[in-house]
Motif scaffolding. Structure first.
Motif, PDB file in Angstrom:
ATOM      1  N   HIS A  52      17.431  43.236  -6.584  1.00  0.00           N
ATOM      2  CA  HIS A  52      18.313  43.953  -5.188  1.00  0.00           C
ATOM      3  C   HIS A  52      18.306  43.206  -4.632  1.00  0.00           C
ATOM      4  O   HIS A  52      18.750  42.849  -3.243  1.00  0.00           O
ATOM      5  CB  HIS A  52      17.003  44.664  -4.289  1.00  0.00           C
ATOM      6  N   SER A  53      18.357  41.368  -5.006  1.00  0.00           N
ATOM      7  CA  SER A  53      18.986  40.698  -4.232  1.00  0.00           C
ATOM      8  C   SER A  53      20.980  39.778  -4.277  1.00  0.00           C
ATOM      9  O   SER A  53      21.535  40.791  -5.235  1.00  0.00           O
ATOM     10  CB  SER A  53      18.346  39.094  -5.270  1.00  0.00           C
ATOM     11  N   ALA A  54      21.786  39.067  -3.337  1.00  0.00           N
ATOM     12  CA  ALA A  54      22.626  39.446  -3.675  1.00  0.00           C
ATOM     13  C   ALA A  54      23.406  38.846  -5.217  1.00  0.00           C
ATOM     14  O   ALA A  54      23.836  38.445  -5.372  1.00  0.00           O
ATOM     15  CB  ALA A  54      23.529  38.591  -2.412  1.00  0.00           C
ATOM     16  N   ILE A  55      21.779  37.510  -5.266  1.00  0.00           N
ATOM     17  CA  ILE A  55      22.442  36.128  -6.385  1.00  0.00           C
ATOM     18  C   ILE A  55      22.675  37.577  -7.306  1.00  0.00           C
ATOM     19  O   ILE A  55      22.730  37.107  -8.475  1.00  0.00           O
ATOM     20  CB  ILE A  55      21.807  35.060  -6.609  1.00  0.00           C
ATOM     21  N   HIS A  56      22.001  38.680  -8.007  1.00  0.00           N
ATOM     22  CA  HIS A  56      21.552  39.332  -9.222  1.00  0.00           C
ATOM     23  C   HIS A  56      23.002  39.507  -9.546  1.00  0.00           C
ATOM     24  O   HIS A  56      23.449  40.031 -10.961  1.00  0.00           O
ATOM     25  CB  HIS A  56      20.933  40.249  -8.650  1.00  0.00           C
ATOM     26  N   ARG A  57      23.942  40.038  -8.293  1.00  0.00           N
ATOM     27  CA  ARG A  57      25.748  39.955  -8.971  1.00  0.00           C
ATOM     28  C   ARG A  57      26.191  39.293  -8.608  1.00  0.00           C
ATOM     29  O   ARG A  57      27.777  39.081  -9.016  1.00  0.00           O
ATOM     30  CB  ARG A  57      26.101  41.707  -8.353  1.00  0.00           C
ATOM     31  N   ALA A  58      26.267  38.664  -7.582  1.00  0.00           N
ATOM     32  CA  ALA A  58      26.654  37.444  -6.986  1.00  0.00           C
ATOM     33  C   ALA A  58      26.299  35.850  -7.194  1.00  0.00           C
ATOM     34  O   ALA A  58      25.484  35.769  -5.693  1.00  0.00           O
ATOM     35  CB  ALA A  58      27.369  37.627  -5.277  1.00  0.00           C
ATOM     36  N   PRO A  59      26.046  35.071  -8.160  1.00  0.00           N
ATOM     37  CA  PRO A  59      25.889  33.993  -8.083  1.00  0.00           C
ATOM     38  C   PRO A  59      26.576  33.006  -7.682  1.00  0.00           C
ATOM     39  O   PRO A  59      26.612  32.644  -7.093  1.00  0.00           O
ATOM     40  CB  PRO A  59      25.447  33.545  -9.650  1.00  0.00           C
ATOM     41  N   VAL A  60      25.032  32.617  -7.510  1.00  0.00           N
ATOM     42  CA  VAL A  60      25.451  30.255  -6.461  1.00  0.00           C
ATOM     43  C   VAL A  60      25.169  29.049  -6.819  1.00  0.00           C
ATOM     44  O   VAL A  60      23.681  29.688  -7.354  1.00  0.00           O
ATOM     45  CB  VAL A  60      24.833  30.732  -5.112  1.00  0.00           C
ATOM     46  N   GLY A  61      25.932  28.453  -7.312  1.00  0.00           N
ATOM     47  CA  GLY A  61      25.638  27.694  -8.776  1.00  0.00           C
ATOM     48  C   GLY A  61      25.736  26.061  -7.663  1.00  0.00           C
ATOM     49  O   GLY A  61      26.543  26.311  -6.561  1.00  0.00           O
ATOM     50  N   THR A  62      25.813  25.157  -8.597  1.00  0.00           N
ATOM     51  CA  THR A  62      26.613  24.192  -8.838  1.00  0.00           C
ATOM     52  C   THR A  62      27.952  24.163  -9.413  1.00  0.00           C
ATOM     53  O   THR A  62      27.814  22.265  -9.168  1.00  0.00           O
ATOM     54  CB  THR A  62      25.317  23.365  -8.705  1.00  0.00           C
ATOM     55  N   GLY A  63      28.050  24.342  -9.944  1.00  0.00           N
ATOM     56  CA  GLY A  63      28.918  24.397 -11.214  1.00  0.00           C
ATOM     57  C   GLY A  63      30.994  24.174 -10.819  1.00  0.00           C
ATOM     58  O   GLY A  63      31.001  24.440  -9.937  1.00  0.00           O
ATOM     59  N   PRO A  64      31.329  23.947 -11.755  1.00  0.00           N
ATOM     60  CA  PRO A  64      32.896  23.311 -11.418  1.00  0.00           C
ATOM     61  C   PRO A  64      33.892  24.665 -11.529  1.00  0.00           C
ATOM     62  O   PRO A  64      34.965  24.744 -10.253  1.00  0.00           O
ATOM     63  CB  PRO A  64      33.396  23.133 -12.930  1.00  0.00           C
ATOM     64  N   PHE A  65      33.020  25.863 -11.419  1.00  0.00           N
ATOM     65  CA  PHE A  65      33.146  26.827 -10.831  1.00  0.00           C
ATOM     66  C   PHE A  65      32.224  27.921  -9.921  1.00  0.00           C
ATOM     67  O   PHE A  65      31.368  28.150 -10.421  1.00  0.00           O
ATOM     68  CB  PHE A  65      33.542  28.649 -12.162  1.00  0.00           C
ATOM     69  N   ARG A  66      33.322  29.036  -9.214  1.00  0.00           N
ATOM     70  CA  ARG A  66      31.885  29.765  -8.133  1.00  0.00           C
ATOM     71  C   ARG A  66      32.149  31.024  -8.402  1.00  0.00           C
ATOM     72  O   ARG A  66      34.011  31.232  -8.397  1.00  0.00           O
ATOM     73  CB  ARG A  66      31.972  28.997  -6.849  1.00  0.00           C
ATOM     74  N   PHE A  67      31.457  31.881  -8.060  1.00  0.00           N
ATOM     75  CA  PHE A  67      32.123  33.457  -8.208  1.00  0.00           C
ATOM     76  C   PHE A  67      32.474  34.071  -6.713  1.00  0.00           C
ATOM     77  O   PHE A  67      32.455  33.579  -5.661  1.00  0.00           O
ATOM     78  CB  PHE A  67      30.540  34.489  -7.834  1.00  0.00           C
ATOM     79  N   ASP A  68      33.401  34.491  -6.649  1.00  0.00           N
ATOM     80  CA  ASP A  68      34.669  35.441  -6.629  1.00  0.00           C
ATOM     81  C   ASP A  68      34.745  36.927  -6.056  1.00  0.00           C
ATOM     82  O   ASP A  68      34.171  37.077  -4.724  1.00  0.00           O
ATOM     83  CB  ASP A  68      36.097  34.964  -6.695  1.00  0.00           C
ATOM     84  N   ALA A  69      34.529  37.702  -7.369  1.00  0.00           N
ATOM     85  CA  ALA A  69      34.461  38.511  -6.962  1.00  0.00           C
ATOM     86  C   ALA A  69      34.107  39.961  -7.905  1.00  0.00           C
ATOM     87  O   ALA A  69      34.462  39.213  -9.505  1.00  0.00           O
ATOM     88  CB  ALA A  69      35.836  39.407  -6.985  1.00  0.00           C
ATOM     89  N   TRP A  70      33.071  40.436  -8.097  1.00  0.00           N
ATOM     90  CA  TRP A  70      33.388  41.509  -8.963  1.00  0.00           C
ATOM     91  C   TRP A  70      33.807  42.988  -8.806  1.00  0.00           C
ATOM     92  O   TRP A  70      33.040  44.027  -7.811  1.00  0.00           O
ATOM     93  CB  TRP A  70      31.621  41.603  -9.824  1.00  0.00           C
TER      94      TRP A  70
END
Length: 545
Positions: free
Chosen positions: A199-217
């Motif tokens: 039920h956490s936001a990062i279950h569908r909208a991950p936050v990482g350190t990589g070269p791409f970041r999540f935008d939308a689903w």
């Protein structure tokens, strides 16, 4: 007759392909793909054939999640070097270096100090610790990862140094270092309030350190990632990656013909062999064929009365002409297998050939197991139970749409009645995880060449792991447990070959094929390279139209 006609058609299709082009024929990318000066900008549109259950590697084990997140959004302390096939040794990522104690029980990682999360918070060893502890939390659905850390004694940062992580294990485990080193790291400051993750936001909208970041689903349509301009390493060339969800292969192929995709994943065999040429796409796209660690299987639920006896499961093997199926439905592109492991690994016993198509032998085995037509109604029975079962399948599977009617026909000849139940992917996964099926079929895949069969075959994994067919054998448990403690690859693979022989005899699965990735990539895409760890989209760029 039906399969014979299909085989003849397959041969005809293969023989009528346009003029010879070794790269096109083999699904090999030409040298031109890696030539030129990379260009910044543009959007890469990728076709996905199924929507993932989440974007959370901690709670869900799905190849699509790995493809989208690993090394692109989420990073690990080390990662397999995709340029060195087939060994895939580890190279530094969030860690700059590491040391392993002589007894291989203590691992020390020295981390980068210039990394920030996509939300701007600084990265440190605290994030590594928080990720491991979240996996070990019994309230989190992380059994597929937790198995790798059961012998972890302690993990901490060095005194006064949050950028040195020290992990100590109670006893040797061959995957201990690699599992920890390649673990996708999550931000501690978000895990603190994530609870069970579901039920956490990062279950569908991950936050990482990589070269791409999540935008939308946008559910049912697309998942979008954008370039991370604060990335610690070389920035990606692409502005954006859009994964379009198109389950229907016919619809997807029409969109490919219209130029809607830059990377089309999982073409159907006929599309790869014939339809790309027939549609005049040879100049517009390039074909890719690559074998990664995977296999398709049919599983027989051993708690159902029909499949509790290995003789019955062996009979199911003999009832299927797997070679004819491979040549007809799959046009001979898939590789037959009887092995749980990567087909090119010495963990596979080459002497174990697929069981022959032999209806007479199948009937004999059913007779021996007590399944006979006692009441003369044309259906075998035992102890008053007729041999009628249901085959559960994902409604979107083109292959199973062809295979199940054929299997139904062959089993009918043996006095076995099979019904076919088709359900949507989300419901299918739920039913399989709850063991609510008689027989079913899936594909296991991996993004690394080193594998531990514990999660799938150990009896402890029936409840929360991936032992969906309820296979329980003390001999298998012993071999798996023994192999986990063997650090020498040759000795461990010898144990795995023994496990393979046991699985072959017990037949909890009908092993089918190792399927190649049959993909198509736009001719304007540069820098793309297939590997066991999928595509590294950080290196991809788009040539001018």
């Amino acid at each position: 007759m039906f399969l014979c006609l299909q085989i003849a058609t397959a041969a005809l299709l293969a023989g009528t392909t346009a003029e010879a082009d070794p790269d096109w024929q083999e699904g090999r990318l030409p040298a031109a793909v890696y030539a030129g000066v990379p260009r910044i900008g543009g959007t890469l549109v990728v076709r996905l054939d199924q929507e993932p259950p989440s974007l959370d590697k901690l709670t869900d084990s799905a190849l699509a999640i790995d493809w989208m997140l690993e090394r692109k959004v989420l990073e690990s302390m080390a990662e397999p070097d995709a340029s060195k096939h087939p060994e895939y040794p580890l190279k530094p990522a969030l860690a700059t270096s590491w040391t392993i104690s002589p007894d291989q029980l203590t691992f020390t990682f020295r981390l980068r100090r210039d990394v920030v999360w996509h939300d701007g918070k600084p990265f440190s060893g605290k994030d590594v610790l928080a990720t491991v502890r979240k996996i070990l939390d019994p309230s989190v659905r992380a059994m597929h990862l937790r198995n790798n850390f059961v012998d972890l004694e302690d993990i901490s940062t060095a005194p006064g140094d949050d950028f040195t992580v020290v992990a100590r294990y109670r006893k040797p485990y061959f995957l201990a270092f690699r599992a920890l080193a390649t673990l996708s790291i999550y931000p501690a400051h978000l895990l603190e309030t994530a609870g069970d993750m579901l039920h956490s936001a990062i279950h569908r909208a991950p936050v990482g350190t990589g070269p791409f970041r999540f935008d939308a689903w946008k559910t049912g349509e697309r998942i979008t990632f954008v370039r991370n301009d604060r990335y610690w390493g070389r920035r990606a060339y692409l502005d954006r990656i859009v994964y379009r969800i198109v389950a229907d292969p016919a619809v997807g192929f029409q969109l490919l013909k219209q130029g809607e995709f830059d990377l089309y994943l999982q073409l159907q065999p006929q599309q790869w062999v014939r339809d790309l040429d027939a549609a005049g796409l040879r100049k517009a796209v390039r074909r890719i064929k690559f074998y990664s660690p995977n296999y398709n299987w049919i599983g027989w639920n051993e708690q159902r009365p029909w499949f509790s006896d290995p003789r019955v499961r062996q009979a199911m093997n003999h009832a299927i002409d797997t070679e004819a199926v491979r040549k007809s439905f799959l046009l001979g592109l898939d590789r037959p297998t009887t092995c749980h492991f990567y087909l090119d690994s010495s963990a596979c016993d080459r002497s174990l050939a697929p069981r022959s198509y032999d209806p007479a032998r199948a009937a004999q085995l059913l007779d021996e197991a007590g399944w006979r037509d006692h009441d003369g109604d044309g259906v075998r029975d035992k102890d008053g139970v007729p041999f009628r079962f249901t085959f559960l399948m994902n409604a979107d599977s083109v292959f199973l749409d062809k295979l199940t009617p054929y299997l139904q026909q062959e089993l009918h000849k043996l006095g076995v009645e099979m019904e076919i139940r088709k359900v949507d992917w989300a419901h299918f996964v739920q039913l399989v995880e709850e063991h609510q099926f008689d027989a079913t079929s899936l594909r296991w895949g991996n993004t690394d060449v080193v594998q531990d069969p514990y999660e799938i075959w150990h009896s402890s994994q029936i409840k929360d792991g991936s032992n969906y067919v309820l296979f329980k054998d003390p001999r298998a448990d012993q071999l798996i447990e023994q192999a986990r403690a063997v650090l020498d690859d040759a000795r461990r693979n010898e144990l795995y070959r023994k496990l393979g022989r046991l699985l072959y005899d017990e037949a909890p699965y009908t092993f089918l094929y190792s399927r190649p990735s049959l993909d198509a990539v736009s001719s304007r895409v540069r820098g793309i390279r297939p590997s066991v760890v999928w595509y590294d989209l950080q290196d991809v760029w788009l040539a001018p139209p």
